[in-house]
Design an enzyme around this catalytic site. Structure first.
Site: not given
Length: 261
Positions: A143, A156
Site C-alpha cells: 500500500s 494497517y
C-alpha cells in the site's frame, strides 16, 4: 507474454484487486489457486468463469489467513494438484480505523496476522519449490501505507511497513535462484468494498458522495482519480515477465502521486 505452464496462487482473490490479478494471469495461460471470503455460490461462479473464459485450470482454497497450517495447505494444493507454485501473490488484507489508545487489541492482532504474518507463511511454504525450479515470482500487495503513514491506522500501517521489510529480505535471500520478490503499493483503488463505503461516509459527514470521493478518499492522491484494479493487475503481470527479472526487492508505487508529495 505467456504464462502457459505456470501456476499462480493468489490470496484474497475472490473479488477486487486479487480477482483482477488472478484473471490477468489466467488470460496469459497460468493455472490458478484462488482464495478468499464470500458467498460460496458467487465464488464458484467466479472460479468456473476463469476456467471457461481462459481455458485454464482454477482451483479454490478456503484457507484461513489466520492459520499457518491452512496457508501451507493452500500452497501444497497448488503443488500437488497443479504441479507447482510458480507465482505467489500475497494480496489478502483487512483494515480497521481507530485512535491508537482506543485500538482494540483483537483488531491489532487480526490485522498483523492477515496483512503480514500470512504473507510470511505463504512465502515460507512456496520458496522451497521455487528454489528447486530456479524460477519464481513473489508479489506482495502492500500500500502507499508501506511508505507513508496516516492517522488512526496504526495496525494497517505497521503491517504494510512490515511487508516492505519482508519483501526486501526475501528478495535478497532468493536473488541467486531466479526468484524475484516485489511489493505493489497502491493508493486508493476503486473496488466494490470502497464503493459501498461512500454512501455511509456521505451520510455520516453530511456531504455529497462526490465530496467524499474528492475530499476524503482522494485527498492524498494528486491525480484525484482512483487507481483501477486493472491497472494494479497490469503491474502484477509485468512483474512476472522476463523483462522484470532483474527487478527485485522494490516497492512499486501505483498511487496517483500520493507518495511524491
Amino acid at each position: 507474454m505467456s504464462l502457459k505452464g505456470k501456476v499462480a496462487v493468489v490470496t484474497g482473490s475472490t473479488s477486487g484487486i486479487g480477482l483482477a490479478i488472478a484473471r490477468a494471469y489466467a488470460e496469459q495461460g497460468a493455472n490458478l489457486v484462488i482464495n478468499g471470503l464470500g458467498d460460496a455460490a458467487a465464488i464458484e461462479a467466479e472460479r468456473a468463469k476463469i476456467e471457461s473464459d481462459f481455458g485454464v485450470k482454477a482451483l479454490y482454497s478456503d484457507a484461513n489467513m489466520l492459520s499457518h497450517v491452512e496457508i501451507e495447505g493452500m500452497v501444497k494444493l497448488a503443488e500437488t494438484e497443479l504441479g507447482s507454485c510458480d507465482i505467489l501473490v500475497n494480496n489478502a488484507g483487512i483494515q480497521y480505523v481507530a485512535p491508537v489508545e482506543e485500538f482494540p487489541i483483537e483488531k491489532w492482532d487480526q490485522i498483523i496476522a492477515i496483512n503480514l504474518s500470512a504473507a510470511f507463511y505463504a512465502t515460507r511454504a512456496a520458496v522451497p519449490g521455487m528454489k528447486a525450479r530456479k524460477w519464481g515470482r513473489i508479489i506482495n500487495t502492500a500500500s502507499a501505507h508501506a511508505l507513508v503513514a496516516s492517522p488512526f491506522k496504526s495496525a494497517y500501517v505497521a503491517a504494510k511497513h512490515g511487508i516492505a521489510g519482508l519483501t526486501k529480505t526475501v528478495a535478497l535471500e532468493t536473488a541467486t535462484f531466479g526468484i524475484t520478490c516485489n511489493a505493489i503499493c497502491p493508493g486508493y483503488v476503486w473496488t466494490p468494498l470502497v464503493e459501498k463505503q461512500i454512501p455511509d461516509q456521505a451520510k455520516a459527514r453530511g456531504i455529497s458522495e462526490e465530496q467524499v470521493k474528492r475530499d476524503v478518499l482522494l485527498a492524498a492522491q494528486p491525480t484525484k482519480e482512483f487507481v483501477t484494479v486493472e491497472e494494479v493487475a497490469a503491474l502484477a503481470l509485468w512483474l512476472t515477465s522476463d523483462g522484470a527479472r532483474s527487478i527485485t526487492g522494490t516497492m512499486q508505487q501505483i498511487d496517483g502521486g500520493w507518495v511524491a508529495e
